[in-house]
Design a protein around this motif. Structure first.
Motif, PDB file in Angstrom:
ATOM      1  N   GLY A   6       9.944   2.885  20.596  1.00 16.66           N
ATOM      2  CA  GLY A   6       9.420   1.944  19.622  1.00 16.66           C
ATOM      3  C   GLY A   6       8.855   0.675  20.234  1.00 16.66           C
ATOM      4  N   ALA A   7       8.506   0.718  21.535  1.00 17.11           N
ATOM      5  CA  ALA A   7       7.861  -0.454  22.132  1.00 17.11           C
ATOM      6  C   ALA A   7       6.533  -0.703  21.420  1.00 17.11           C
ATOM      7  CB  ALA A   7       7.640  -0.225  23.623  1.00 17.11           C
ATOM      8  N   ASN A   8       6.283  -1.964  21.127  1.00 17.99           N
ATOM      9  CA  ASN A   8       5.062  -2.351  20.411  1.00 17.99           C
ATOM     10  C   ASN A   8       4.985  -1.728  19.014  1.00 17.99           C
ATOM     11  OD1 ASN A   8       4.033  -3.897  22.615  1.00 17.99           O
ATOM     12  ND2 ASN A   8       3.429  -1.971  23.603  1.00 17.99           N
ATOM     13  N   MET A   9       6.136  -1.462  18.435  1.00 21.66           N
ATOM     14  CA  MET A   9       6.166  -0.923  17.074  1.00 21.66           C
ATOM     15  C   MET A   9       5.773  -2.008  16.079  1.00 21.66           C
ATOM     16  SD  MET A   9       9.300   0.882  14.986  1.00 21.66           S
ATOM     17  CE  MET A   9      10.282  -0.627  14.949  1.00 21.66           C
ATOM     18  N   GLU A  10       5.103  -1.575  15.038  1.00 24.73           N
ATOM     19  CA  GLU A  10       4.641  -2.507  14.012  1.00 24.73           C
ATOM     20  C   GLU A  10       4.806  -1.851  12.645  1.00 24.73           C
ATOM     21  OE1 GLU A  10       0.893  -4.787  14.639  1.00 24.73           O
ATOM     22  OE2 GLU A  10       0.234  -3.710  12.841  1.00 24.73           O
ATOM     23  N   ILE A  11       5.406  -2.581  11.723  1.00 26.11           N
ATOM     24  CA  ILE A  11       5.529  -2.101  10.344  1.00 26.11           C
ATOM     25  C   ILE A  11       4.950  -3.172   9.429  1.00 26.11           C
ATOM     26  CG2 ILE A  11       7.091  -1.400   8.496  1.00 26.11           C
ATOM     27  CD1 ILE A  11       8.966  -0.298  10.577  1.00 26.11           C
ATOM     28  N   ALA A  12       4.000  -2.755   8.610  1.00 22.75           N
ATOM     29  CA  ALA A  12       3.319  -3.700   7.721  1.00 22.75           C
ATOM     30  C   ALA A  12       3.446  -3.240   6.279  1.00 22.75           C
ATOM     31  CB  ALA A  12       1.846  -3.821   8.108  1.00 22.75           C
ATOM     32  N   LEU A  13       3.729  -4.190   5.412  1.00 24.06           N
ATOM     33  CA  LEU A  13       3.756  -3.935   3.974  1.00 24.06           C
ATOM     34  C   LEU A  13       2.445  -4.436   3.382  1.00 24.06           C
ATOM     35  CD1 LEU A  13       5.153  -3.219   1.270  1.00 24.06           C
ATOM     36  CD2 LEU A  13       6.139  -5.530   1.295  1.00 24.06           C
ATOM     37  N   HIS A  14       1.728  -3.561   2.681  1.00 26.05           N
ATOM     38  CA  HIS A  14       0.448  -3.902   2.066  1.00 26.05           C
ATOM     39  C   HIS A  14       0.556  -3.828   0.547  1.00 26.05           C
ATOM     40  CE1 HIS A  14      -1.579  -3.269   5.988  1.00 26.05           C
ATOM     41  NE2 HIS A  14      -0.799  -2.209   6.089  1.00 26.05           N
ATOM     42  N   ALA A  15      -0.059  -4.773  -0.129  1.00 25.35           N
ATOM     43  CA  ALA A  15      -0.277  -4.692  -1.564  1.00 25.35           C
ATOM     44  C   ALA A  15      -1.753  -4.360  -1.761  1.00 25.35           C
ATOM     45  CB  ALA A  15       0.071  -6.011  -2.248  1.00 25.35           C
ATOM     46  N   VAL A  16      -2.037  -3.171  -2.298  1.00 20.15           N
ATOM     47  CA  VAL A  16      -3.408  -2.669  -2.367  1.00 20.15           C
ATOM     48  C   VAL A  16      -3.793  -2.415  -3.821  1.00 20.15           C
ATOM     49  CG1 VAL A  16      -5.030  -0.970  -1.464  1.00 20.15           C
ATOM     50  CG2 VAL A  16      -2.967  -1.523  -0.165  1.00 20.15           C
ATOM     51  N   TYR A  17      -4.994  -2.855  -4.161  1.00 20.11           N
ATOM     52  CA  TYR A  17      -5.526  -2.692  -5.508  1.00 20.11           C
ATOM     53  C   TYR A  17      -6.679  -1.692  -5.437  1.00 20.11           C
ATOM     54  CZ  TYR A  17      -7.312  -4.214 -10.123  1.00 20.11           C
ATOM     55  OH  TYR A  17      -7.728  -4.286 -11.429  1.00 20.11           O
ATOM     56  N   PHE A  18      -6.453  -0.457  -5.919  1.00 15.41           N
ATOM     57  CA  PHE A  18      -7.493   0.564  -5.940  1.00 15.41           C
ATOM     58  C   PHE A  18      -8.234   0.503  -7.273  1.00 15.41           C
ATOM     59  CE2 PHE A  18      -4.896   2.259  -2.542  1.00 15.41           C
ATOM     60  CZ  PHE A  18      -5.851   2.756  -1.654  1.00 15.41           C
ATOM     61  N   VAL A  19      -9.572   0.652  -7.219  1.00 14.51           N
ATOM     62  CA  VAL A  19     -10.392   0.481  -8.424  1.00 14.51           C
ATOM     63  C   VAL A  19     -11.357   1.655  -8.585  1.00 14.51           C
ATOM     64  CG1 VAL A  19     -10.261  -2.029  -8.374  1.00 14.51           C
ATOM     65  CG2 VAL A  19     -12.100  -0.885  -7.113  1.00 14.51           C
ATOM     66  N   GLN A  20     -11.742   1.903  -9.825  1.00 15.23           N
ATOM     67  CA  GLN A  20     -12.723   2.937 -10.133  1.00 15.23           C
ATOM     68  C   GLN A  20     -14.125   2.462  -9.732  1.00 15.23           C
ATOM     69  OE1 GLN A  20     -11.916   5.872 -11.127  1.00 15.23           O
ATOM     70  NE2 GLN A  20      -9.873   5.684 -12.058  1.00 15.23           N
ATOM     71  N   ASP A  21     -15.061   3.420  -9.682  1.00 12.60           N
ATOM     72  CA  ASP A  21     -16.426   3.109  -9.238  1.00 12.60           C
ATOM     73  C   ASP A  21     -17.137   2.128 -10.158  1.00 12.60           C
ATOM     74  OD1 ASP A  21     -16.078   4.758  -7.089  1.00 12.60           O
ATOM     75  OD2 ASP A  21     -17.126   6.475  -7.971  1.00 12.60           O
ATOM     76  N   ASP A  22     -16.751   2.089 -11.435  1.00 10.33           N
ATOM     77  CA  ASP A  22     -17.429   1.193 -12.364  1.00 10.33           C
ATOM     78  C   ASP A  22     -16.732  -0.160 -12.500  1.00 10.33           C
ATOM     79  OD1 ASP A  22     -15.184   2.124 -13.616  1.00 10.33           O
ATOM     80  OD2 ASP A  22     -16.162   2.670 -15.505  1.00 10.33           O
ATOM     81  N   HIS A  23     -15.707  -0.397 -11.679  1.00  3.93           N
ATOM     82  CA  HIS A  23     -14.986  -1.667 -11.744  1.00  3.93           C
ATOM     83  C   HIS A  23     -15.813  -2.759 -11.057  1.00  3.93           C
ATOM     84  CE1 HIS A  23     -11.786  -4.658 -11.234  1.00  3.93           C
ATOM     85  NE2 HIS A  23     -11.069  -3.965 -12.111  1.00  3.93           N
ATOM     86  N   LYS A  24     -15.720  -3.963 -11.556  1.00  2.00           N
ATOM     87  CA  LYS A  24     -16.517  -5.063 -11.004  1.00  2.00           C
ATOM     88  C   LYS A  24     -16.155  -5.384  -9.557  1.00  2.00           C
ATOM     89  CE  LYS A  24     -13.547  -8.821 -12.713  1.00  2.00           C
ATOM     90  NZ  LYS A  24     -13.496 -10.052 -13.558  1.00  2.00           N
TER      91      LYS A  24
END
Length: 341
Positions: free
Chosen positions: A278-296
């Motif tokens: 686990g040298a140089n191990m990285e764990i990241a928590l992301h909050a992601v907002y996925f949108v439809q193609d017609d979303h602004k």
């Protein structure tokens, strides 16, 4: 036949019918249920079959645990009130002074769960999606256990916590006051994570479907991660159970419908499982907002692979990503990273 309690009460044992005077053991309340993972469906606790079960688990130190309190209304009218939960390290005599200030909160926020118009004879669990359930992150105790004390307060029986200092008053208190429940529980640190990282989250004034994704880089195969937020509101709750890493670079996550003005603390965890590396191990928590193609916001969004995520087909299905399932493009609205050098 002994007289029945005429208000909301907690069963001391599975066969407790609510006699006004409680005799015998009082330290195994059948309606206090301890869990390391939240129930997906609260109805499981109140169905005919579920009501006759107490599937409590040994709690894990240093992690969010979930405690469910059930009750029955024996009054001849609907009742409203509040349910509280307290803890204390084990003591042979649980004088109120030992635990009255040790409150376990609902959803890590509220000091009690408020209920309204519980019908005559109704059985219920004092938890819901909006507020969550009682949650607790206990410290480990060496060769010892904790005691939990539930309390229900109504207009008919306020269940004041008395200043009891002698054995006679204490004996009468625990035997005749059915507004309280008592349960001994074990807490272990053998399954505690090597480290945990709490991160504050604010949804803002617009609710939306959010993806919470853990990205693991250079993580040894066989280690494990999890994330959890005890605060009520999101549906389903923001919770990913302990999950094994099967590839050094892996993305895992959950999808939740988060209401407007929600706030809470999301904690992510790591277990090494005695695996070296686990040298140089990285764990990241992301909050992601996925949108439809017609979303602004689609003009600002990128395909999840362009965002750096790599999901299997099964993960895409679980996260509702893909043309036949849901949106493919998203925006990373927030990120928190822990690096292990």
């Amino acid at each position: 036949m002994s007289e029945k309690w005429n208000d909301v009460f907690f069963r001391a044992t599975q066969n407790d019918k609510g006699e006004r005077v409680l005799s015998g053991s009082v330290n195994s309340c059948f309606d206090i249920i301890t869990r390391t993972e939240p129930y997906k469906d609260l109805n499981d606790l109140t169905t005919k079959d579920g009501w006759e079960k107490n599937e409590s688990q040994e709690l894990t130190a240093k992690m969010n645990n979930f405690i469910y309190v059930r009750g029955t209304n024996l009054a001849d009218k609907p009742q409203s009130g509040s349910v509280y939960l307290y803890y204390t390290p084990a003591s042979l005599l649980l004088y109120p002074g030992l635990w009255k200030n040790n409150i376990i909160k609902v959803g890590d926020k509220d000091e009690c769960f408020t209920f309204k118009n519980l019908e005559k004879g109704q059985q219920t669990v004092f938890a819901d999606i909006e507020h969550g359930t009682f949650s607790w992150r206990p410290d480990p105790l060496s060769r010892d256990h904790y005691c939990l004390i539930s309390r229900v307060s109504t207009a008919d029986h306020p269940a004041q916590i008395e200043d009891i200092k002698n054995i006679d008053d204490f004996g009468e208190f625990i035997s005749t006051n059915r507004s309280f429940g008592w349960r001994n529980i074990s807490v272990t640190d053998r399954n505690s994570p090597q480290w945990s990282m709490p991160v504050h989250y604010e949804q803002g004034d617009t609710g939306s479907v959010m993806h919470f994704i853990l990205s693991c880089k250079n993580a040894p195969v066989g280690t494990e991660v999890a994330l959890s937020c005890p605060s009520g509101g999101p549906n389903p709750p923001i919770h990913m159970p302990r999950t094994k890493i099967t590839e050094p670079n892996q993305d895992l996550g959950v999808i939740c419908d988060v209401p407007a003005n929600f706030s809470g603390e999301i904690t992510y965890y790591f277990w090494s499982n005695n695996i070296q590396g686990g040298a140089n191990m990285e764990i990241a928590l992301h909050a992601v907002y996925f949108v439809q193609d017609d979303h602004k916001l689609c003009q600002y969004a990128k395909h999840h692979e362009e965002l750096g995520f790599k999901f299997s087909n099964e993960q895409c299905r679980q996260l509702k990503l893909g043309k036949s399932i849901g949106p493919e493009k998203g925006i990373i609205l927030g990120q928190h990273t822990t690096q292990i050098r």
